[in-house]
Motif scaffolding. Structure first.
Motif, mmCIF file in Angstrom:
data_model
loop_
_atom_site.group_PDB
_atom_site.id
_atom_site.type_symbol
_atom_site.label_atom_id
_atom_site.label_comp_id
_atom_site.label_asym_id
_atom_site.label_seq_id
_atom_site.Cartn_x
_atom_site.Cartn_y
_atom_site.Cartn_z
ATOM 1 N N GLY A 1 0.806 -1.215 0.000
ATOM 2 C CA GLY A 1 0.000 0.000 0.000
ATOM 3 C C GLY A 1 0.837 1.262 0.000
ATOM 4 N N ILE A 2 2.118 1.147 -0.370
ATOM 5 C CA ILE A 2 3.022 2.299 -0.352
ATOM 6 C C ILE A 2 3.065 2.965 -1.733
ATOM 7 C CG2 ILE A 2 5.409 3.078 -0.027
ATOM 8 C CD1 ILE A 2 4.043 2.259 2.559
ATOM 9 N N PHE A 3 2.772 4.250 -1.728
ATOM 10 C CA PHE A 3 2.882 5.082 -2.919
ATOM 11 C C PHE A 3 4.174 5.876 -2.803
ATOM 12 C CE2 PHE A 3 2.382 9.221 -4.923
ATOM 13 C CZ PHE A 3 2.065 8.835 -6.215
ATOM 14 N N SER A 4 4.941 5.941 -3.879
ATOM 15 C CA SER A 4 6.207 6.678 -3.878
ATOM 16 C C SER A 4 6.235 7.684 -5.017
ATOM 17 C CB SER A 4 7.398 5.733 -4.055
ATOM 18 O OG SER A 4 7.460 4.805 -3.016
ATOM 19 N N MET A 5 6.804 8.837 -4.726
ATOM 20 C CA MET A 5 7.078 9.826 -5.747
ATOM 21 C C MET A 5 8.540 10.224 -5.621
ATOM 22 S SD MET A 5 5.636 13.646 -6.459
ATOM 23 C CE MET A 5 6.660 14.397 -5.223
ATOM 24 N N GLU A 6 9.280 10.087 -6.709
ATOM 25 C CA GLU A 6 10.686 10.476 -6.724
ATOM 26 C C GLU A 6 10.849 11.547 -7.784
ATOM 27 O OE1 GLU A 6 14.018 7.559 -6.102
ATOM 28 O OE2 GLU A 6 14.336 8.044 -8.213
ATOM 29 N N ASP A 7 11.371 12.674 -7.390
ATOM 30 C CA ASP A 7 11.560 13.816 -8.273
ATOM 31 C C ASP A 7 13.061 14.051 -8.420
ATOM 32 O OD1 ASP A 7 10.079 16.234 -9.516
ATOM 33 O OD2 ASP A 7 11.708 17.136 -8.372
ATOM 34 N N GLN A 8 13.570 13.963 -9.643
ATOM 35 C CA GLN A 8 15.008 14.140 -9.896
ATOM 36 C C GLN A 8 15.218 15.296 -10.855
ATOM 37 O OE1 GLN A 8 16.442 10.488 -11.549
ATOM 38 N NE2 GLN A 8 16.079 9.328 -9.700
ATOM 39 N N HIS A 9 16.260 16.064 -10.587
ATOM 40 C CA HIS A 9 16.622 17.123 -11.515
ATOM 41 C C HIS A 9 18.132 17.337 -11.497
ATOM 42 C CE1 HIS A 9 16.129 19.329 -7.706
ATOM 43 N NE2 HIS A 9 17.053 20.143 -8.170
ATOM 44 N N GLN A 10 18.601 17.902 -12.598
ATOM 45 C CA GLN A 10 20.030 18.178 -12.713
ATOM 46 C C GLN A 10 20.400 19.331 -11.799
ATOM 47 O OE1 GLN A 10 20.807 18.766 -16.855
ATOM 48 N NE2 GLN A 10 20.321 16.652 -17.378
ATOM 49 N N THR A 11 21.656 19.377 -11.502
ATOM 50 C CA THR A 11 22.141 20.291 -10.481
ATOM 51 C C THR A 11 22.465 21.685 -11.012
ATOM 52 O OG1 THR A 11 24.416 19.623 -10.839
ATOM 53 C CG2 THR A 11 23.141 18.356 -9.270
ATOM 54 N N ALA A 12 22.481 22.622 -10.091
ATOM 55 C CA ALA A 12 22.892 23.991 -10.393
ATOM 56 C C ALA A 12 24.363 24.164 -9.998
ATOM 57 C CB ALA A 12 22.002 24.969 -9.633
ATOM 58 N N ASP A 13 24.893 25.351 -10.207
ATOM 59 C CA ASP A 13 26.319 25.619 -9.994
ATOM 60 C C ASP A 13 26.805 25.318 -8.575
ATOM 61 O OD1 ASP A 13 26.370 26.448 -12.607
ATOM 62 O OD2 ASP A 13 26.203 28.569 -12.106
ATOM 63 N N TYR A 14 25.979 25.550 -7.582
ATOM 64 C CA TYR A 14 26.386 25.419 -6.188
ATOM 65 C C TYR A 14 26.202 23.999 -5.644
ATOM 66 C CZ TYR A 14 21.396 26.172 -6.138
ATOM 67 O OH TYR A 14 20.067 26.083 -6.411
ATOM 68 N N HIS A 15 25.898 23.052 -6.499
ATOM 69 C CA HIS A 15 25.527 21.702 -6.058
ATOM 70 C C HIS A 15 26.637 20.980 -5.290
ATOM 71 C CE1 HIS A 15 23.010 18.179 -6.067
ATOM 72 N NE2 HIS A 15 24.057 17.469 -6.416
ATOM 73 N N THR A 16 27.875 21.189 -5.637
ATOM 74 C CA THR A 16 28.983 20.522 -4.946
ATOM 75 C C THR A 16 28.945 20.833 -3.456
ATOM 76 O OG1 THR A 16 30.328 20.631 -6.931
ATOM 77 C CG2 THR A 16 31.484 20.240 -4.872
ATOM 78 N N LYS A 17 28.608 22.073 -3.109
ATOM 79 C CA LYS A 17 28.503 22.435 -1.690
ATOM 80 C C LYS A 17 27.374 21.673 -1.010
ATOM 81 C CE LYS A 17 30.654 26.942 -1.790
ATOM 82 N NZ LYS A 17 30.547 28.360 -1.460
ATOM 83 N N LEU A 18 26.260 21.480 -1.719
ATOM 84 C CA LEU A 18 25.149 20.711 -1.153
ATOM 85 C C LEU A 18 25.570 19.269 -0.879
ATOM 86 C CD1 LEU A 18 22.166 21.972 -3.342
ATOM 87 C CD2 LEU A 18 22.565 22.467 -0.927
ATOM 88 N N CYS A 19 26.322 18.695 -1.795
ATOM 89 C CA CYS A 19 26.778 17.303 -1.632
ATOM 90 C C CYS A 19 27.679 17.139 -0.413
ATOM 91 C CB CYS A 19 27.518 16.837 -2.879
ATOM 92 S SG CYS A 19 26.458 16.616 -4.314
ATOM 93 N N ASN A 20 28.356 18.196 -0.030
ATOM 94 C CA ASN A 20 29.292 18.129 1.097
ATOM 95 C C ASN A 20 28.672 18.515 2.447
ATOM 96 O OD1 ASN A 20 31.459 17.276 -0.500
ATOM 97 N ND2 ASN A 20 31.855 19.373 -1.151
ATOM 98 N N LEU A 21 27.394 18.876 2.453
ATOM 99 C CA LEU A 21 26.749 19.227 3.720
ATOM 100 C C LEU A 21 26.547 17.984 4.579
ATOM 101 C CD1 LEU A 21 23.936 21.702 2.605
ATOM 102 C CD2 LEU A 21 26.034 22.259 3.841
ATOM 103 N N PRO A 22 26.713 18.113 5.891
ATOM 104 C CA PRO A 22 26.421 16.986 6.792
ATOM 105 C C PRO A 22 24.933 16.638 6.727
ATOM 106 C CG PRO A 22 27.452 18.815 7.992
ATOM 107 C CD PRO A 22 27.195 19.287 6.606
#
Length: 144
Positions: free
Chosen positions: A41-62
């Motif tokens: 009975g689990i419904f899932s929605m996954e939303d994916q998009h390409q990254t913007a210029d500052y994305h590397t900083k997001l990847c390094n956040l705790p």
């Protein structure tokens, strides 16, 4: 009650795409995957998009900072520096908090992952199909 559920559903599903348009790479495609597991009975929605210029900083956040994006009036912009200059003017920072609470209304949860080439928002919740609701109603003895 039905109107409230409609508004919750709309908010839960529209906000990830709105955020993608605001914060993702300009002109890049948005991929939304919807799935339903009838056994659980689990419904899932996954939303994916390409990254913007500052994305590397997001990847390094705790992880605790990433998870904080689902708190009221929280944004990740302050952690991104000058590369994200101007992003904060788009909102009050409550969109993901609202999505999380809408998902909780449906006994669900939200998460966000910053991967090397994309951002992935995932929402999962339990839903009943029309047939399940009708079966539940037919078996109920609490009708007026």
């Amino acid at each position: 009650m039905l109107r409230a559920l409609t508004l919750l559903t709309h908010r839960t599903f529209s906000n990830p795409n709105s955020n993608t348009c605001k914060y993702g790479a300009r002109g890049a495609p948005i991929e939304t995957k919807l799935s339903y597991d009838s056994a659980s009975g689990i419904f899932s929605m996954e939303d994916q998009h390409q990254t913007a210029d500052y994305h590397t900083k997001l990847c390094n956040l705790p992880q605790n900072m990433v998870d904080a994006v689902f708190h009221k009036e929280r944004r990740l912009h302050p952690f991104l520096g000058a590369e994200a200059n101007g992003l904060a003017r788009h909102s009050f920072g409550d969109g993901t908090w609202i999505m999380k609470n809408c998902a909780k209304t449906f006994s669900g949860q939200c998460s966000i992952r910053f991967e090397e080439a994309e951002t992935v928002f995932l929402m999962k919740c339990h839903i009943e199909t029309h047939e399940q609701v009708e079966t539940h109603k037919a078996g109920s003895s609490n009708f007026c």
